[in-house]
Design a protein around this motif. Structure first.
Motif, PDB file in Angstrom:
ATOM      1  N   GLY A  88       0.785  -1.118   0.064  1.00  0.00           N
ATOM      2  CA  GLY A  88       0.102   0.094  -0.042  1.00  0.00           C
ATOM      3  C   GLY A  88       0.644   1.120   0.154  1.00  0.00           C
ATOM      4  O   GLY A  88       1.947   1.280   0.372  1.00  0.00           O
ATOM      5  N   GLY A  89       0.381   2.282  -0.537  1.00  0.00           N
ATOM      6  CA  GLY A  89       0.979   3.623  -0.692  1.00  0.00           C
ATOM      7  C   GLY A  89       0.863   4.458   0.750  1.00  0.00           C
ATOM      8  O   GLY A  89       1.675   5.550   0.716  1.00  0.00           O
ATOM      9  N   GLY A  90       0.268   3.967   1.830  1.00  0.00           N
ATOM     10  CA  GLY A  90       0.179   4.876   3.164  1.00  0.00           C
ATOM     11  C   GLY A  90       0.299   3.792   4.217  1.00  0.00           C
ATOM     12  O   GLY A  90      -0.310   3.855   4.994  1.00  0.00           O
ATOM     13  N   PRO A  91       1.335   3.128   4.234  1.00  0.00           N
ATOM     14  CA  PRO A  91       1.511   2.101   5.565  1.00  0.00           C
ATOM     15  C   PRO A  91       2.014   2.769   6.841  1.00  0.00           C
ATOM     16  O   PRO A  91       2.578   3.930   6.584  1.00  0.00           O
ATOM     17  CB  PRO A  91       2.598   1.145   4.921  1.00  0.00           C
TER      18      PRO A  91
ATOM     19  N   ALA B 242       2.080  -3.277  12.415  1.00  0.00           N
ATOM     20  CA  ALA B 242       1.453  -2.341  11.413  1.00  0.00           C
ATOM     21  C   ALA B 242       0.160  -1.792  11.973  1.00  0.00           C
ATOM     22  O   ALA B 242      -0.371  -2.494  12.878  1.00  0.00           O
ATOM     23  CB  ALA B 242       1.230  -3.088  10.142  1.00  0.00           C
ATOM     24  N   VAL B 243      -0.274  -0.761  11.474  1.00  0.00           N
ATOM     25  CA  VAL B 243      -1.489  -0.021  11.813  1.00  0.00           C
ATOM     26  C   VAL B 243      -2.532   0.294  10.735  1.00  0.00           C
ATOM     27  O   VAL B 243      -2.263   0.261   9.699  1.00  0.00           O
ATOM     28  CB  VAL B 243      -1.188   1.220  12.830  1.00  0.00           C
ATOM     29  N   ILE B 244      -3.736   0.262  11.363  1.00  0.00           N
ATOM     30  CA  ILE B 244      -4.883   0.710  10.443  1.00  0.00           C
ATOM     31  C   ILE B 244      -5.263   2.361  11.028  1.00  0.00           C
ATOM     32  O   ILE B 244      -5.076   2.560  12.087  1.00  0.00           O
ATOM     33  CB  ILE B 244      -6.273   0.039  10.452  1.00  0.00           C
ATOM     34  N   PHE B 245      -6.005   3.220  10.165  1.00  0.00           N
ATOM     35  CA  PHE B 245      -6.408   4.218  10.582  1.00  0.00           C
ATOM     36  C   PHE B 245      -7.670   4.443  11.137  1.00  0.00           C
ATOM     37  O   PHE B 245      -8.819   3.918  10.277  1.00  0.00           O
ATOM     38  CB  PHE B 245      -6.359   5.259   9.343  1.00  0.00           C
ATOM     39  N   ASP B 246      -8.148   4.662  12.249  1.00  0.00           N
ATOM     40  CA  ASP B 246      -9.540   4.550  12.830  1.00  0.00           C
ATOM     41  C   ASP B 246      -9.569   5.747  13.741  1.00  0.00           C
ATOM     42  O   ASP B 246     -10.630   5.606  14.472  1.00  0.00           O
ATOM     43  CB  ASP B 246      -9.788   3.150  13.399  1.00  0.00           C
TER      44      ASP B 246
ATOM     45  N   THR C 224      -6.622   0.897   4.960  1.00  0.00           N
ATOM     46  CA  THR C 224      -5.503  -0.342   4.837  1.00  0.00           C
ATOM     47  C   THR C 224      -6.329  -1.552   5.255  1.00  0.00           C
ATOM     48  O   THR C 224      -7.155  -1.984   6.158  1.00  0.00           O
ATOM     49  CB  THR C 224      -4.611  -0.033   6.256  1.00  0.00           C
ATOM     50  N   THR C 225      -5.414  -2.721   4.742  1.00  0.00           N
ATOM     51  CA  THR C 225      -5.739  -3.969   5.132  1.00  0.00           C
ATOM     52  C   THR C 225      -4.363  -4.794   5.349  1.00  0.00           C
ATOM     53  O   THR C 225      -3.536  -4.530   4.967  1.00  0.00           O
ATOM     54  CB  THR C 225      -6.070  -4.813   3.795  1.00  0.00           C
TER      55      THR C 225
ATOM     56  N   GLY D 247      -2.736   1.141   3.289  1.00  0.00           N
ATOM     57  CA  GLY D 247      -1.510   0.732   3.776  1.00  0.00           C
ATOM     58  C   GLY D 247      -1.177  -0.829   3.754  1.00  0.00           C
ATOM     59  O   GLY D 247      -0.517  -1.512   4.716  1.00  0.00           O
ATOM     60  N   ASP D 248      -1.741  -1.369   2.576  1.00  0.00           N
ATOM     61  CA  ASP D 248      -1.903  -2.912   2.852  1.00  0.00           C
ATOM     62  C   ASP D 248      -0.402  -3.642   2.909  1.00  0.00           C
ATOM     63  O   ASP D 248       0.551  -3.358   2.340  1.00  0.00           O
ATOM     64  CB  ASP D 248      -2.099  -3.376   1.585  1.00  0.00           C
ATOM     65  N   THR D 249      -0.570  -4.345   4.051  1.00  0.00           N
ATOM     66  CA  THR D 249       0.524  -4.978   4.580  1.00  0.00           C
ATOM     67  C   THR D 249       0.391  -6.492   4.964  1.00  0.00           C
ATOM     68  O   THR D 249      -0.433  -6.572   5.500  1.00  0.00           O
ATOM     69  CB  THR D 249       1.178  -4.037   5.595  1.00  0.00           C
TER      70      THR D 249
END
Length: 337
Positions: A43-46, A106-110, A231-232, A271-273
């Motif tokens: 992903g472009g926003g990890p 790794a994180v997600i945006f919430d 993100t996934t 931010g796919d990781t």
């Protein structure tokens, strides 16, 4: 469907906060001592930490766990709590005076989805998630899916539907496989399995077999514009005895499952990781070289499928959530079957 816990030795734990401004959490995936790991970021926003430690050329060749966290970059603080728990168990890279657990994250945006932007995971929540980690058979498998852990504040399809955590596994059949013409058969050992856990907070829309996406164009025309809050994340694990470089390739192959399950995927605003883990418990034939290639091929193929199924399981497992920031309903997914 199965779960990540179908890989013997793996443990999964969640911690979350809901209400009073909170809607976030942490998922801890704990690997048995001596496990190998790899990672692939598309992903472009990890938002990640300690991913460089998984490079096959680095000093530490083992990984002890993975922290998946809400809270965007702030949530990376929760990984320290997972480290602290593993240190309390004596697991980690041995150094003078103690151990240093290797825990990439790794994180997600919430942020703000519970109503308060400042309510996000911290070190204590990471420790809580790791302390709650269970093996197969130690807890209700259903309690490990849905709006729990890092999936507590997850949403997807450009913020339209409630996301969450899902799991799946793929058993690799034992027995002979035909090698190149004239070569002897390669016999795969008993008990090989690949499991996956996914946190779905994607910009894209899920793709179910025989069910096209529900009219959500990947463009902004006629729909909501994508934001940077997507993100996934996935952890895919196997008991096949892999080296760190082979785990890296396993993570890369598993990204294909993410792309099959979500349309679009790997975008600038995702931010796919994918993390890959090997417990190194089951050896497979490595000589001659085509035997090694076949063994790795079937593990990599199973990895992509396990991640695809885990993502769709996360979509099916999500429940409606209402907070001061909004209401998110489950995606109108077809039943499992």
């Amino acid at each position: 469907m199965g779960s990540l816990l179908d890989v013997p030795g793996m443990r999964v734990g969640h911690a979350q906060r809901v209400g009073d401004g909170w809607l976030t959490g942490v998922t801890a995936v704990l690997a048995p001592p001596g496990s190998a790991g790899g990672v692939d970021v598309r992903g472009g926003g990890p938002g990640t930490s300690e991913t460089d430690a998984l490079d096959p050329s680095t000093l530490a060749q083992n990984v002890d766990g993975v922290a998946l966290c809400g809270g965007s970059a702030y949530g990376l603080a929760a990984a320290a709590g997972v480290q602290q728990f593993l240190e309390s168990e004596g697991q980690g890279f041995a150094v003078l005076g103690g151990v240093v657990p290797i825990v990439p994250a790794a994180v997600i945006f919430d942020l703000g989805r519970g109503g308060d932007f400042t309510k996000r995971p911290d070190t204590a929540m990471g420790f809580e998630a790791a302390a709650a980690a269970v093996r197969a058979g130690e807890a209700d498998d259903g309690a490990l899916r849905g709006c729990v852990g890092a999936g507590t504040g997850a949403v997807f399809s450009r913020g339209r539907y409630k996301g969450g955590v899902g799991m799946a596994s793929v058993a690799i059949p034992a027995g002979p496989m035909q090698g190149p013409p004239g070569a002897p058969e390669v016999v795969l050992p008993e008990g090989l399995v690949v499991g996956a856990l996914a946190v779905v907070n994607a910009a894209g829309t899920p793709v179910f077999p025989g069910e096209p996406p529900t009219g959500l164009s990947p463009t902004v025309v006629g729909g909501a514009a994508p934001s940077s809050a997507n993100t996934t994340l996935a952890v895919v694990a196997t008991n096949a005895a892999l080296m760190p470089a082979e785990c890296k390739r396993m993570a890369t192959a598993a990204q294909a499952g993410l792309a099959r399950a979500l349309d679009p995927s790997h975008t600038l605003v995702d931010g796919d990781t994918v993390f890959a883990l090997s417990t190194r418990a089951v050896e497979f034939e490595r000589e001659p070289d085509f035997a090694r290639q076949l063994g790795l091929f079937v593990v990599q193929t199973a990895s992509a499928e396990a991640v695809r199924l885990a993502i769709l399981d996360a979509v099916r497992s999500a429940k409606a959530v209402t907070t001061p920031a909004g209401t998110w309903e489950p995606y109108p997914a077809p039943p499992a079957g």
